[in-house]
Design a protein around this motif. Sequence first.
Motif, short mmCIF file in Angstrom:
data_model
loop_
_atom_site.label_atom_id
_atom_site.label_comp_id
_atom_site.label_asym_id
_atom_site.label_seq_id
_atom_site.Cartn_x
_atom_site.Cartn_y
_atom_site.Cartn_z
N ASN A 97 22.98 -8.30 -6.94
CA ASN A 97 22.64 -7.48 -5.79
C ASN A 97 23.93 -7.07 -5.08
N ASP A 98 23.82 -6.23 -4.08
CA ASP A 98 25.01 -5.70 -3.39
C ASP A 98 25.86 -6.80 -2.76
N ASP A 99 25.21 -7.79 -2.16
CA ASP A 99 25.97 -8.88 -1.54
C ASP A 99 26.76 -9.68 -2.59
N GLU A 100 26.14 -9.90 -3.73
CA GLU A 100 26.82 -10.64 -4.81
C GLU A 100 28.01 -9.85 -5.35
N VAL A 101 27.80 -8.57 -5.55
CA VAL A 101 28.89 -7.71 -6.03
C VAL A 101 30.04 -7.69 -5.02
N ASN A 102 29.71 -7.55 -3.74
CA ASN A 102 30.74 -7.50 -2.70
C ASN A 102 31.51 -8.81 -2.61
N LYS A 103 30.81 -9.92 -2.71
CA LYS A 103 31.47 -11.22 -2.66
C LYS A 103 32.45 -11.38 -3.83
N PHE A 104 32.01 -11.02 -5.03
CA PHE A 104 32.86 -11.09 -6.21
C PHE A 104 34.06 -10.16 -6.07
N SER A 105 33.81 -8.93 -5.66
CA SER A 105 34.89 -7.93 -5.52
C SER A 105 35.92 -8.37 -4.49
N GLU A 106 35.46 -8.95 -3.39
CA GLU A 106 36.38 -9.41 -2.35
C GLU A 106 37.31 -10.50 -2.89
N LEU A 107 36.76 -11.43 -3.65
CA LEU A 107 37.59 -12.49 -4.23
C LEU A 107 38.62 -11.89 -5.19
N GLU A 108 38.17 -10.98 -6.04
CA GLU A 108 39.09 -10.35 -7.00
C GLU A 108 40.15 -9.52 -6.28
N ASP A 109 39.75 -8.74 -5.30
CA ASP A 109 40.70 -7.88 -4.57
C ASP A 109 41.76 -8.70 -3.84
N ASN A 110 41.38 -9.90 -3.38
CA ASN A 110 42.31 -10.76 -2.65
C ASN A 110 43.02 -11.77 -3.56
N LYS A 111 42.91 -11.54 -4.87
CA LYS A 111 43.59 -12.35 -5.89
C LYS A 111 43.18 -13.82 -5.84
N HIS A 112 41.95 -14.08 -5.48
CA HIS A 112 41.38 -15.43 -5.55
C HIS A 112 40.65 -15.54 -6.89
N TYR A 113 41.43 -15.42 -7.96
CA TYR A 113 40.86 -15.31 -9.30
C TYR A 113 40.09 -16.55 -9.72
N GLU A 114 40.61 -17.71 -9.40
CA GLU A 114 39.92 -18.94 -9.79
C GLU A 114 38.54 -19.02 -9.12
N ASP A 115 38.48 -18.67 -7.84
CA ASP A 115 37.21 -18.66 -7.13
C ASP A 115 36.27 -17.59 -7.70
N ALA A 116 36.83 -16.45 -8.09
CA ALA A 116 36.02 -15.37 -8.67
C ALA A 116 35.43 -15.81 -10.01
N ILE A 117 36.21 -16.53 -10.80
CA ILE A 117 35.70 -17.04 -12.09
C ILE A 117 34.56 -18.02 -11.84
N GLU A 118 34.77 -18.93 -10.89
CA GLU A 118 33.72 -19.91 -10.57
C GLU A 118 32.45 -19.22 -10.09
N LEU A 119 32.61 -18.21 -9.24
CA LEU A 119 31.45 -17.47 -8.74
C LEU A 119 30.73 -16.76 -9.89
N LEU A 120 31.51 -16.12 -10.76
CA LEU A 120 30.92 -15.43 -11.90
C LEU A 120 30.19 -16.42 -12.82
N MET A 121 30.74 -17.59 -13.00
CA MET A 121 30.06 -18.62 -13.81
C MET A 121 28.71 -18.97 -13.19
N ASN A 122 28.68 -19.07 -11.87
CA ASN A 122 27.42 -19.36 -11.18
C ASN A 122 26.42 -18.22 -11.37
N TYR A 123 26.90 -16.98 -11.30
CA TYR A 123 26.02 -15.84 -11.52
C TYR A 123 25.48 -15.84 -12.95
N VAL A 124 26.32 -16.17 -13.90
CA VAL A 124 25.87 -16.22 -15.31
C VAL A 124 24.77 -17.27 -15.46
N LYS A 125 24.96 -18.44 -14.84
CA LYS A 125 23.91 -19.48 -14.90
C LYS A 125 22.63 -18.99 -14.23
N LYS A 126 22.78 -18.35 -13.10
CA LYS A 126 21.63 -17.89 -12.32
C LYS A 126 20.81 -16.84 -13.08
#
Length: 131
Positions: A97-126
Motif C-alpha cells: 500500500n502507499d504507506d508501505e511504499v513510502n516507508k520503504f522509499s524513505e529508508l532507501e532514500d536516506n541510505k538506511h539500506y540494512e533497515d530497508a532490507i529488513e523491512l522488505l523481508m517483512n513485506y515478503v513474509k507478509k
Amino acid sequence: NKEITIYRGETSKDIKYGEANGFTSYTPQKELAKYFSSDGVGKIIELKIKPKDTYGMIGSVGNEIEILIPTKFSDEFMKRKLDDYSNLNIRVFDKLNDDEVNKFSELEDNKHYEDAIELLMNYVKKYKQNI
C-alpha cells in the motif's frame, strides 16, 4: 571477558580502499603487523577488544594467525545487496500500500539500506502467499 590487544599493519590496500566489507583481520603478533605495514606507510593499528566482540581467530597459511573484527558494510555494498534482494522479490512491490511504499522509499532514500532490507523481508513474509 578480559580485553586482549591485537594489531594490524596498515597496508597500501587499506590506504587506497579503506576498511573491508564485513570484517578486518588483525593479529595478536605485533611483529607480524609490522611486516604487513611495510607495504603501506609503516603504521601499526593497535586495538583492545574483548574476544566476544570478534568473529574469532583462524589459522591461515604458514604461521599467520588472524582475528576477524566485524566492520560496517559500505553504503555501496549495502545498496547492491538491497537492489539484489529487491529484484528477487520484485512482485511484492505490487502488493504494497502507499504507506508501505513510502516507508520503504524513505529508508532507501536516506541510505538506511540494512533497515530497508529488513523491512522488505517483512513485506515478503507478509505477502508471500499473494505473490
